[in-house]
Scaffold this motif. Structure first.
Motif, short mmCIF file in Angstrom:
data_model
loop_
_atom_site.label_atom_id
_atom_site.label_comp_id
_atom_site.label_asym_id
_atom_site.label_seq_id
_atom_site.Cartn_x
_atom_site.Cartn_y
_atom_site.Cartn_z
N LEU A 1 -32.42 72.58 20.44
CA LEU A 1 -32.22 72.59 18.99
C LEU A 1 -33.58 72.55 18.30
O LEU A 1 -33.89 71.61 17.56
N PRO A 2 -34.42 73.55 18.53
CA PRO A 2 -35.78 73.53 17.99
C PRO A 2 -35.80 73.47 16.47
O PRO A 2 -34.97 74.10 15.80
N GLY A 3 -36.72 72.67 15.96
CA GLY A 3 -36.89 72.56 14.52
C GLY A 3 -35.88 71.69 13.81
O GLY A 3 -35.92 71.55 12.60
N ARG A 4 -34.99 71.08 14.56
CA ARG A 4 -33.96 70.22 13.94
C ARG A 4 -34.28 68.76 14.15
O ARG A 4 -34.90 68.38 15.14
N SER A 5 -33.81 67.96 13.25
CA SER A 5 -33.87 66.52 13.41
C SER A 5 -32.68 66.11 14.26
O SER A 5 -31.53 66.37 13.90
N VAL A 6 -32.96 65.50 15.41
CA VAL A 6 -31.90 65.07 16.33
C VAL A 6 -32.05 63.57 16.56
O VAL A 6 -33.14 63.10 16.90
N VAL A 7 -30.97 62.83 16.36
CA VAL A 7 -30.96 61.40 16.59
C VAL A 7 -30.05 61.14 17.76
O VAL A 7 -28.92 61.64 17.81
N MET A 8 -30.53 60.35 18.73
CA MET A 8 -29.75 60.02 19.91
C MET A 8 -29.59 58.52 20.03
O MET A 8 -30.54 57.79 19.73
N LEU A 9 -28.40 58.10 20.41
CA LEU A 9 -28.18 56.69 20.68
C LEU A 9 -27.03 56.53 21.66
O LEU A 9 -26.31 57.48 21.95
N ASN A 10 -26.91 55.32 22.15
CA ASN A 10 -25.84 55.00 23.08
C ASN A 10 -24.49 55.18 22.40
O ASN A 10 -24.33 54.86 21.22
N ASP A 11 -23.50 55.68 23.14
CA ASP A 11 -22.20 55.97 22.54
C ASP A 11 -21.50 54.71 22.03
O ASP A 11 -20.88 54.73 20.96
N ALA A 12 -21.61 53.61 22.75
CA ALA A 12 -20.98 52.36 22.28
C ALA A 12 -21.69 51.85 21.03
O ALA A 12 -21.05 51.33 20.11
N ASP A 13 -23.00 51.99 20.98
CA ASP A 13 -23.75 51.60 19.77
C ASP A 13 -23.31 52.46 18.58
O ASP A 13 -23.16 51.97 17.47
N ALA A 14 -23.10 53.75 18.82
CA ALA A 14 -22.65 54.65 17.76
C ALA A 14 -21.28 54.20 17.23
O ALA A 14 -21.05 54.21 16.01
N ALA A 15 -20.39 53.81 18.13
CA ALA A 15 -19.07 53.34 17.72
C ALA A 15 -19.20 52.06 16.88
O ALA A 15 -18.52 51.90 15.86
N GLY A 16 -20.08 51.17 17.29
CA GLY A 16 -20.28 49.93 16.55
C GLY A 16 -20.85 50.16 15.17
O GLY A 16 -20.40 49.56 14.18
N VAL A 17 -21.83 51.03 15.05
CA VAL A 17 -22.42 51.38 13.76
C VAL A 17 -21.36 51.98 12.86
O VAL A 17 -21.26 51.64 11.66
N THR A 18 -20.54 52.85 13.40
CA THR A 18 -19.48 53.48 12.62
C THR A 18 -18.47 52.44 12.13
O THR A 18 -18.05 52.46 10.97
N GLU A 19 -18.09 51.52 13.01
CA GLU A 19 -17.13 50.48 12.64
C GLU A 19 -17.69 49.60 11.53
O GLU A 19 -16.99 49.28 10.56
N VAL A 20 -18.97 49.21 11.62
CA VAL A 20 -19.58 48.38 10.59
C VAL A 20 -19.63 49.15 9.26
O VAL A 20 -19.34 48.59 8.20
N HIS A 21 -19.98 50.41 9.33
CA HIS A 21 -20.14 51.21 8.10
C HIS A 21 -18.81 51.58 7.46
O HIS A 21 -18.65 51.49 6.25
N TYR A 22 -17.85 52.03 8.28
CA TYR A 22 -16.59 52.54 7.74
C TYR A 22 -15.40 51.60 7.90
O TYR A 22 -14.35 51.83 7.31
N GLY A 23 -15.57 50.58 8.72
CA GLY A 23 -14.47 49.62 8.90
C GLY A 23 -13.38 50.05 9.84
O GLY A 23 -13.29 51.08 10.37
#
Length: 89
Positions: free
Chosen positions: A67-89
């Motif tokens: 994905l050249p030239g793009r901003s790509v953010v990577m994180l652990n899948d469980a961490d992503a689920a936790g961030v989503t739960e905190v943000h969206y409930g």
């Protein structure tokens, strides 16, 4: 958009599928990738639920190639689920 997981699910194969999905959707913004691995200093450190070839993979370089030239953010899948739960409930 969904795609089957490539077999084997090597880093290049998975990144290729993600690239195809981004292209198909015509997306030109940042991309988030959640991986079932510990990512430390841009490198996948474990692979309990993914192909063993991910261990030691420089995921920053991997997605820079796919994905050249793009901003790509990577994180652990469980961490992503936790961030989503905190943000969206």
């Amino acid at each position: 958009s969904t795609r089957p997981t490539p077999q084997p699910a090597t880093p290049d194969a998975v990144a290729g599928v993600i690239r195809a999905m981004v292209d198909e959707l015509g997306w030109d913004g940042p991309v988030g990738v959640a991986l079932p691995s510990v990512i430390h200093d841009g490198v996948a450190r474990i692979a309990h639920n993914i192909d063993g070839s991910w261990v030691g993979c420089d995921v920053v370089a991997l997605f820079d190639r796919h994905l050249p030239g793009r901003s790509v953010v990577m994180l652990n899948d469980a961490d992503a689920a936790g961030v989503t739960e905190v943000h969206y409930g």
